[in-house]
Design a protein around this motif. Structure first.
Motif, PDB file in Angstrom:
ATOM      1  N   ILE A 163      46.551  -1.356  34.714  1.00  0.00           N
ATOM      2  CA  ILE A 163      46.688  -2.714  35.236  1.00  0.00           C
ATOM      3  C   ILE A 163      48.158  -3.069  35.366  1.00  0.00           C
ATOM      4  O   ILE A 163      48.910  -3.003  34.386  1.00  0.00           O
ATOM      5  CB  ILE A 163      45.977  -3.718  34.309  1.00  0.00           C
ATOM      6  N   PRO A 164      48.621  -3.431  36.578  1.00  0.00           N
ATOM      7  CA  PRO A 164      50.029  -3.795  36.761  1.00  0.00           C
ATOM      8  C   PRO A 164      50.432  -4.946  35.849  1.00  0.00           C
ATOM      9  O   PRO A 164      49.677  -5.890  35.632  1.00  0.00           O
ATOM     10  CB  PRO A 164      50.099  -4.201  38.240  1.00  0.00           C
ATOM     11  N   GLY A 165      51.629  -4.846  35.305  1.00  0.00           N
ATOM     12  CA  GLY A 165      52.153  -5.895  34.442  1.00  0.00           C
ATOM     13  C   GLY A 165      51.641  -5.866  33.027  1.00  0.00           C
ATOM     14  O   GLY A 165      51.933  -6.774  32.248  1.00  0.00           O
ATOM     15  N   SER A 166      50.888  -4.826  32.666  1.00  0.00           N
ATOM     16  CA  SER A 166      50.315  -4.775  31.317  1.00  0.00           C
ATOM     17  C   SER A 166      51.217  -4.079  30.310  1.00  0.00           C
ATOM     18  O   SER A 166      50.846  -3.936  29.156  1.00  0.00           O
ATOM     19  CB  SER A 166      48.948  -4.074  31.360  1.00  0.00           C
ATOM     20  N   GLY A 167      52.382  -3.623  30.739  1.00  0.00           N
ATOM     21  CA  GLY A 167      53.367  -3.097  29.808  1.00  0.00           C
ATOM     22  C   GLY A 167      53.111  -1.664  29.391  1.00  0.00           C
ATOM     23  O   GLY A 167      52.471  -0.884  30.089  1.00  0.00           O
ATOM     24  N   TRP A 168      53.605  -1.334  28.207  1.00  0.00           N
ATOM     25  CA  TRP A 168      53.524   0.037  27.722  1.00  0.00           C
ATOM     26  C   TRP A 168      52.156   0.337  27.130  1.00  0.00           C
ATOM     27  O   TRP A 168      51.524  -0.503  26.521  1.00  0.00           O
ATOM     28  CB  TRP A 168      54.611   0.294  26.674  1.00  0.00           C
ATOM     29  N   GLN A 169      51.743   1.566  27.329  1.00  0.00           N
ATOM     30  CA  GLN A 169      50.454   2.029  26.823  1.00  0.00           C
ATOM     31  C   GLN A 169      50.553   3.508  26.489  1.00  0.00           C
ATOM     32  O   GLN A 169      51.541   4.165  26.844  1.00  0.00           O
ATOM     33  CB  GLN A 169      49.365   1.796  27.844  1.00  0.00           C
ATOM     34  N   CYS A 170      49.556   4.006  25.825  1.00  0.00           N
ATOM     35  CA  CYS A 170      49.554   5.426  25.490  1.00  0.00           C
ATOM     36  C   CYS A 170      48.157   5.980  25.651  1.00  0.00           C
ATOM     37  O   CYS A 170      47.168   5.256  25.534  1.00  0.00           O
ATOM     38  CB  CYS A 170      50.062   5.660  24.065  1.00  0.00           C
ATOM     39  N   VAL A 171      48.089   7.273  25.937  1.00  0.00           N
ATOM     40  CA  VAL A 171      46.812   7.966  26.045  1.00  0.00           C
ATOM     41  C   VAL A 171      46.869   9.181  25.124  1.00  0.00           C
ATOM     42  O   VAL A 171      47.817   9.964  25.165  1.00  0.00           O
ATOM     43  CB  VAL A 171      46.512   8.377  27.504  1.00  0.00           C
ATOM     44  N   THR A 172      45.869   9.308  24.263  1.00  0.00           N
ATOM     45  CA  THR A 172      45.806  10.393  23.290  1.00  0.00           C
ATOM     46  C   THR A 172      44.723  11.383  23.704  1.00  0.00           C
ATOM     47  O   THR A 172      43.585  11.000  23.948  1.00  0.00           O
ATOM     48  CB  THR A 172      45.508   9.855  21.880  1.00  0.00           C
ATOM     49  N   THR A 173      45.104  12.641  23.784  1.00  0.00           N
ATOM     50  CA  THR A 173      44.209  13.715  24.203  1.00  0.00           C
ATOM     51  C   THR A 173      44.025  14.690  23.052  1.00  0.00           C
ATOM     52  O   THR A 173      45.008  15.071  22.404  1.00  0.00           O
ATOM     53  CB  THR A 173      44.792  14.456  25.422  1.00  0.00           C
TER      54      THR A 173
END
Length: 457
Positions: A163-173
């Motif tokens: 989502i645009p404007g939602s800032g930093w995020q992470c994905v764990t695999t």
């Protein structure tokens, strides 16, 4: 408490390739710099993988260093983190990380797995889009002993809605069933705005960076429980605390209704143990995908706990020759108090999560796969239970219908109404098409009827 749906991963043999020697193109950090700012977005990642069991580990004589391409990685600058996501528990300083799954009693146990987390920032504007990341890993320091497990892997992880404007995020695999030891992993963001249009070419924009991580494998079940924003053991600790607090409140209110607290506490302990079995059974019944994976998959449903625990209390009351209604009413405030604290455990454990959002009122949290800014639906439900705790306790002490069981019926009907209204804010949809609406209508009718009876008493 539901657990996010696992990623689909298929393994096929491939030819061994030399290991990447590239470090993060974000560069070594300046003192005080950090990799991310608050925020986040989206749901469960989808993965495609290729593993090789015959590839030599890095450092073998025939493993030549890979050449770095001038356009192989973006050259984004590292962003300062003034207000990091608090629930992440720490400030990641590089785009890629390997989960720290070292635990002496569990070292060497099978199955082994490797956890890799990639951090990136959502674009500031535009339409929601997917973001894929190519993860390449190679064993560099095998543990002692022979292993036929893969010594290299290649996985594409896709976050389907950034989502645009939602800032930093992470994905764990998580990469299961790999050879134990130390691994080097390279993470490269890929082009393509939709999962079906992913191109295996690096893409560069602010907030995306290529990174290198190194770390060891760990026991598979432990690796599955580790992710930024997930606090291992928090669910068990807070649910246990809620149960103890609820038991104490029940003992106090038992005296108000003329019940002996000691036998009631004994029956409640049995009801709590059987309620956990009911919670697990209800979860597996309503989550067929998880049931097909394994009955050991984590996850419980509060509905199953309540149904089995209250039924056990009713049977116990009959065996003790005490009024069933009085036992249920004395239990109601303690039940809601336990759920108030237990929902906080859901927040810290990464279950029952809300939908991703770019709103400033969102709270950064994780579903064990994607750490994002989300609607804090666990806190909303916890607040609902806290209000019901206070109202039902007042009703037990002041209402003339206290001791008839009506306090529990009205309180639980109110909880069901609130819960059904919160369901659309959750990231995981309902299993049944009409179950939510039917439950909402029935619970509303019971609530209205119960309130009329209590008011006219």
């Amino acid at each position: 408490m539901p657990v996010p749906t696992p990623d689909a991963m298929t393994a096929q043999p491939r030819a061994a390739r030399p290991a990447q020697s590239t470090t993060s193109e974000a560069g070594a950090e300046a003192p005080g710099a950090s990799f991310f700012r608050p925020g986040a977005a989206p749901p469960t990642p989808a993965r495609k993988s290729t593993m090789s069991a015959g590839a030599p580990p890095v450092g073998a004589p025939d493993a030549a260093p890979a050449k770095r391409s001038a356009t192989a990685a973006p050259t984004t600058a590292v962003a300062r983190c003034d207000h990091p996501p608090r629930l992440a528990g720490r400030k990641p300083r590089l785009p890629a990380e390997v989960s720290a799954a070292s635990c002496a009693p569990l070292d060497g146990l099978d199955p082994t797995a490797l956890g890799v987390t990639y951090w990136f920032e959502a674009p500031p504007d535009g339409e929601p889009r997917a973001q894929s990341v190519l993860l390449k890993g190679r064993l560099v320091e095998p543990d002692e002993g022979q292993s036929k497990a893969p010594t290299a892997f290649e996985i594409v992880t896709t976050v389907h809605e950034v989502i645009p404007g939602s800032g930093w995020q992470c994905v764990t695999t998580r990469i299961p069933d790999v050879a134990p030891g130390r691994w080097d992993v390279t993470a490269t963001p890929l082009a393509g705005s939709r999962p079906g249009s992913v191109q295996r070419t690096p893409v560069g924009r602010p907030g995306l960076a290529r990174g290198l991580a190194s770390g060891r494998t760990g026991f598979g079940m432990l690796v599955d429980a580790l992710a930024p924003g997930v606090w291992a053991g928090s669910w068990s600790a807070l649910v246990s605390l809620g149960f103890v607090l609820g038991l104490s409140l029940q003992a106090v209110l038992a005296g108000v209704l003329g019940l002996g607290w000691a036998p009631l506490t004994g029956v409640t302990l049995v009801a709590g143990a059987l309620g956990l079995v009911g919670a697990k059974g209800y979860y597996l019944l309503t989550h067929p995908v998880e049931r097909r994976r394994s009955i050991r998959v984590p996850g419980m449903s509060v509905q199953g706990f309540v149904i089995v625990a209250l039924a056990t209390l009713a049977v116990g009351a009959l065996l003790l020759s005490v009024p069933v209604g009085a036992v249920l009413d004395a239990t109601a405030p303690g039940l809601f108090l336990g759920m108030t604290v237990g929902r906080l455990g859901c927040l810290f454990a990464g279950c029952c999560v809300g939908r991703p959002t770019a709103s400033r009122w969102g709270l950064w949290s994780s579903d064990r796969h994607v750490g994002v800014r989300r609607i804090p639906v666990q806190l909303m439900e916890s607040s609902l239970c806290a209000a019901l705790t206070a109202l039902s306790a007042i009703a037990v002490g002041t209402s003339p219908v206290a001791g008839s069981g009506l306090v529990l019926v009205v309180g639980f009907a109110a909880y069901l109404v609130g819960r059904q209204l919160l369901f659309p804010l959750r990231a995981v949809g309902r299993v049944t098409r009409n179950g939510r609406m039917v439950t909402l209508v029935v619970a509303s009718a019971v609530l209205a009827t119960g309130l009329v009876v209590m008011w006219s008493a």
